[in-house]
Write an enzyme that holds these catalytic residues in place. Structure first.
Site, PDB file in Angstrom:
ATOM      1  N   HIS A 159       0.845  -1.189   0.000  1.00  0.00           N
ATOM      2  CA  HIS A 159       0.000   0.000   0.000  1.00  0.00           C
ATOM      3  C   HIS A 159       0.878   1.236   0.000  1.00  0.00           C
ATOM      4  O   HIS A 159       1.940   1.234   0.637  1.00  0.00           O
ATOM      5  CB  HIS A 159      -0.918   0.018   1.230  1.00  0.00           C
ATOM      6  CG  HIS A 159      -2.073   0.941   1.058  1.00  0.00           C
ATOM      7  ND1 HIS A 159      -2.002   2.280   1.318  1.00  0.00           N
ATOM      8  CD2 HIS A 159      -3.319   0.706   0.600  1.00  0.00           C
ATOM      9  CE1 HIS A 159      -3.160   2.827   1.035  1.00  0.00           C
ATOM     10  NE2 HIS A 159      -3.981   1.903   0.600  1.00  0.00           N
ATOM     11  N   ASP A 189      -7.926  -5.476   0.352  1.00  0.00           N
ATOM     12  CA  ASP A 189      -8.477  -6.210  -0.784  1.00  0.00           C
ATOM     13  C   ASP A 189      -7.957  -7.630  -0.918  1.00  0.00           C
ATOM     14  O   ASP A 189      -8.467  -8.396  -1.733  1.00  0.00           O
ATOM     15  CB  ASP A 189      -8.278  -5.409  -2.075  1.00  0.00           C
ATOM     16  CG  ASP A 189      -9.254  -4.256  -2.093  1.00  0.00           C
ATOM     17  OD1 ASP A 189     -10.386  -4.479  -1.649  1.00  0.00           O
ATOM     18  OD2 ASP A 189      -8.874  -3.150  -2.473  1.00  0.00           O
TER      19      ASP A 189
HETATM   20  N1  CMC Z   1       4.217  -7.492  -5.046  1.00  0.00           N
HETATM   21  C1  CMC Z   1       5.566  -7.445  -5.227  1.00  0.00           C
HETATM   22  N2  CMC Z   1       6.316  -6.341  -5.054  1.00  0.00           N
HETATM   23  C2  CMC Z   1       5.675  -5.216  -4.674  1.00  0.00           C
HETATM   24  C3  CMC Z   1       4.276  -5.185  -4.471  1.00  0.00           C
HETATM   25  C4  CMC Z   1       3.538  -6.371  -4.664  1.00  0.00           C
HETATM   26  N3  CMC Z   1       2.222  -6.381  -4.480  1.00  0.00           N
HETATM   27  N4  CMC Z   1       3.897  -3.940  -4.113  1.00  0.00           N
HETATM   28  C5  CMC Z   1       5.018  -3.201  -4.101  1.00  0.00           C
HETATM   29  N5  CMC Z   1       6.089  -3.976  -4.439  1.00  0.00           N
HETATM   30  C6  CMC Z   1       7.495  -3.543  -4.467  1.00  0.00           C
HETATM   31  C7  CMC Z   1       7.776  -2.693  -5.720  1.00  0.00           C
HETATM   32  O1  CMC Z   1       8.235  -3.493  -6.773  1.00  0.00           O
HETATM   33  C8  CMC Z   1       8.807  -1.726  -5.205  1.00  0.00           C
HETATM   34  O2  CMC Z   1      10.043  -2.386  -5.200  1.00  0.00           O
HETATM   35  P1  CMC Z   1      11.408  -1.518  -5.404  1.00  0.00           P
HETATM   36  O3  CMC Z   1      11.540  -0.642  -4.205  1.00  0.00           O
HETATM   37  O4  CMC Z   1      12.476  -2.561  -5.474  1.00  0.00           O
HETATM   38  O5  CMC Z   1      11.249  -0.748  -6.684  1.00  0.00           O
HETATM   39  C9  CMC Z   1       8.416  -1.497  -3.743  1.00  0.00           C
HETATM   40  O6  CMC Z   1       7.695  -2.677  -3.348  1.00  0.00           O
HETATM   41  C10 CMC Z   1       7.533  -0.272  -3.535  1.00  0.00           C
HETATM   42  O7  CMC Z   1       6.415  -0.413  -4.392  1.00  0.00           O
HETATM   43  P2  CMC Z   1       5.767   0.756  -5.237  1.00  0.00           P
HETATM   44  O8  CMC Z   1       5.148   0.182  -6.457  1.00  0.00           O
HETATM   45  O9  CMC Z   1       6.737   1.874  -5.413  1.00  0.00           O
HETATM   46  O10 CMC Z   1       4.632   1.206  -4.255  1.00  0.00           O
HETATM   47  P3  CMC Z   1       3.434   2.149  -4.619  1.00  0.00           P
HETATM   48  O11 CMC Z   1       3.131   2.886  -3.374  1.00  0.00           O
HETATM   49  O12 CMC Z   1       3.721   2.945  -5.832  1.00  0.00           O
HETATM   50  O13 CMC Z   1       2.239   1.126  -4.992  1.00  0.00           O
HETATM   51  C11 CMC Z   1       0.480  -0.450  -4.697  1.00  0.00           C
HETATM   52  C12 CMC Z   1       1.296   0.691  -4.056  1.00  0.00           C
HETATM   53  C13 CMC Z   1      -0.695  -0.753  -3.805  1.00  0.00           C
HETATM   54  C14 CMC Z   1      -0.054   0.032  -6.067  1.00  0.00           C
HETATM   55  C15 CMC Z   1       1.399  -1.672  -4.879  1.00  0.00           C
HETATM   56  O14 CMC Z   1       1.848  -2.111  -3.628  1.00  0.00           O
HETATM   57  C16 CMC Z   1       0.687  -2.811  -5.636  1.00  0.00           C
HETATM   58  O15 CMC Z   1       0.721  -2.835  -6.871  1.00  0.00           O
HETATM   59  N6  CMC Z   1       0.034  -3.761  -4.888  1.00  0.00           N
HETATM   60  C17 CMC Z   1      -0.744  -4.796  -5.519  1.00  0.00           C
HETATM   61  C18 CMC Z   1      -2.095  -4.231  -5.939  1.00  0.00           C
HETATM   62  C19 CMC Z   1      -3.012  -4.022  -4.756  1.00  0.00           C
HETATM   63  O16 CMC Z   1      -3.169  -4.888  -3.903  1.00  0.00           O
HETATM   64  N7  CMC Z   1      -3.693  -2.861  -4.734  1.00  0.00           N
HETATM   65  C20 CMC Z   1      -4.722  -2.555  -3.731  1.00  0.00           C
HETATM   66  C21 CMC Z   1      -4.319  -1.478  -2.809  1.00  0.00           C
HETATM   67  S1  CMC Z   1      -5.451  -1.366  -1.404  1.00  0.00           S
HETATM   68  C22 CMC Z   1      -6.944  -0.882  -2.084  1.00  0.00           C
HETATM   69  C23 CMC Z   1      -6.975   0.569  -2.395  1.00  0.00           C
HETATM   70  O17 CMC Z   1      -6.866   1.373  -1.479  1.00  0.00           O
HETATM   71  O18 CMC Z   1      -7.121   0.880  -3.579  1.00  0.00           O
END
Ligand code: CMC
Length: 436
Positions: free
Chosen positions: A313, A370
């Site tokens: 998140h 989720d």
């Molecule tokens: N699986 C594997 N690696 C992950 C994941 C994941 N689900 N989420 C983040 N990472 C890694 C990402 O690759 C990055 O690695 P690095 O630092 O080496 O580049 C690090 O963790 C930080 O991730 P980020 O993508 O920069 O984080 P963000 O804040 O931009 O994205 C997120 C947040 C929720 C979009 C992401 O964690 C994700 O894609 N999760 C899966 C989708 C999901 O469950 N979404 C629902 C969120 S809760 C409902 C809502 O409020 O909408």
């Protein structure tokens, strides 16, 4: 709100300017850089808005480090345990919890607006039976703007209140109609004698041949309780992608129903509200507990686009308080509806593996709301392609509250971000016959 200042110095030119440091009731102090361009000729660059507050708001507060979520100051844990979704929607929209009388009137008003204009009901037949329900939601909710436009005076707070009520009231009717259309059944009309969640379940699961008495019998109280809880947990989450989209679209003065349709589009993506459906798809792809290590490896591989859906998140870095609450309900629901569905066992095993994995621990990736909501919806017999639609019903309370808050501000401005241009420098046009 107290005010201090922060100095920003351009080390290239030596120019320096002072900016107000805004301090809200809670949370991170925020630099008001609105005059940065005027004073220093600079923009800020923050893709993904990681360090940017886009507005002031009184509605919801999140502390991502401590796992705190407050709606109008009330902890989510207390609301989840003691209130109903409509009570929470009233709180979000109006700022205070309703008295018994006010809740009664609010509930009546919502009930009054649940019915769809018959011409709007006709829109569903334009969709192919296998259209994704979220696609229908975007189209039908956007179409509400065609029914309520000319007579809408956005300067009038009462007009705005009724518009917000209408959206909250009609969302379950539209959502259930999307489902009934997809299975080829006629739309079920809302009933005035049922509460919000009961009404939705009735419209969603009634068979054309059933009497009202038969339909009433199949509205299960544990399902109603679980639905109320899920809707409360999903009702608002401050400036998330879909709420920011609603605010951005609304900043132009656009029709509110069209703005909410824009929010629905933003919610659909798998990084946001589409994650609950994506979790189920991922579990099906993983298939068996033996495959979990292989998929964890894929999730950690930078060259592999696979991500563990339902994990991570932007704001919560220790735990998602909504996930803690929902996890408990997940077990209750599964105990009430015993199932031999292998996906439940697989989900629990995946959670256990990931929580012990160094990569997920180091990057602070925990199960989010989720991860569990899809599992509960599946146990409640809600079809997978309706999971994100369920999120829409709940988040409508948040979207309309933010819209009401924004429209009541006397000086809200159009949202118009700037950019860091990385394209060509100015160059001259060449006629087609001279191009290489
Ligand atoms: N699986 C594997 N690696 C992950 C994941 C994941 N689900 N989420 C983040 N990472 C890694 C990402 O690759 C990055 O690695 P690095 O630092 O080496 O580049 C690090 O963790 C930080 O991730 P980020 O993508 O920069 O984080 P963000 O804040 O931009 O994205 C997120 C947040 C929720 C979009 C992401 O964690 C994700 O894609 N999760 C899966 C989708 C999901 O469950 N979404 C629902 C969120 S809760 C409902 C809502 O409020 O909408």
């Amino acid at each position: 709100m107290s005010q201090d200042t922060v100095s920003i110095k351009n080390n290239n030119t030596g120019e320096q300017a002072e900016f107000s440091l805004l301090k809200g009731t809670l949370g991170t102090p925020t630099i008001d850089i609105g005059t940065l361009n005027k004073n220093l000729g600079l923009f800020t660059y923050d893709p993904g808005f990681v360090s940017t507050a886009s507005c002031k708001s009184n509605i919801t507060y999140i502390d991502g480090e401590k796992g705190i979520l407050l709606y109008r100051g009330y902890p989510i844990e207390q609301l989840a345990k003691q209130s109903s979704f409509l009570e929470v929607a009233y709180l979000l929209m109006n700022g205070e919890l309703p008295t018994e009388n006010k809740l009664f009137n609010f509930s009546n008003e919502i009930n009054h607006h649940t019915i769809l204009h018959e011409s709007l009901s006709g829109f569903f037949s334009g969709f192919h039976y296998d259209a994704h329900p979220m696609a229908m939601m975007v189209g039908v909710v956007g179409s509400l703007s065609a029914f309520y436009h000319g007579q809408l005076n956005m300067e009038d707070p009462e007009h705005r209140r009724i518009s917000a009520l209408r959206m909250l009231a009609k969302m379950p009717t539209i959502a259930a109609a999307c489902y009934q259309h997809s299975i080829g059944y006629p739309i079920v009309y809302p009933r005035r004698d049922l509460e919000y969640c009961e009404n939705f379940l009735n419209m969603m699961f009634s068979l054309p041949s059933q009497t009202n008495a038969q339909r009433d019998k199949q509205i299960d109280p544990i399902t109603v309780k679980a639905l109320n809880l899920l809707f409360i947990l999903h009702a608002d989450h401050e400036q998330n992608a879909s709420t920011s989209t609603v605010r951005l679209a609304s900043s132009t003065g656009a029709n509110p129903y069209a703005c909410i349709a824009a929010g629905i589009s933003a919610l659909w993506g798998p990084s946001h509200g589409g994650a609950n459906e994506a979790v189920l798809k991922m579990l099906m792809e993983i298939g068996t507990i033996e495959n979990i290590p292989k998929y964890l490896k894929k999730a950690k591989d930078k060259n592999d686009p696979f991500r563990l859906m339902g994990f991570g998140h932007r704001v919560y870095k220790n735990f998602d308080p909504r996930a803690t609450i929902i996890r408990e309900t997940c077990h209750e629901v599964l105990a009430h509806f015993p199932t031999d569905d292998p996906l439940f066992e697989l989900a629990l095993a995946l959670e256990e593996y990931a929580l012990k994995d160094e990569y997920f621990i180091e990057k602070k990736l925990y199960p989010n709301v989720d991860f569990y909501s899809g599992i509960i919806y599946r146990a409640l017999k809600i079809p997978e392609n309706m999971f994100t639609v369920m999120f829409v019903i709940a988040r409508t309370a948040g979207w309309v509250s933010h819209w009401l808050e924004m429209m009541a501000e006397p000086t809200h401005r159009i949202s118009r971000p700037r950019q860091l241009y990385t394209g060509y420098d100015k160059r001259d046009y060449t006629p087609t016959n001279l191009r290489k």
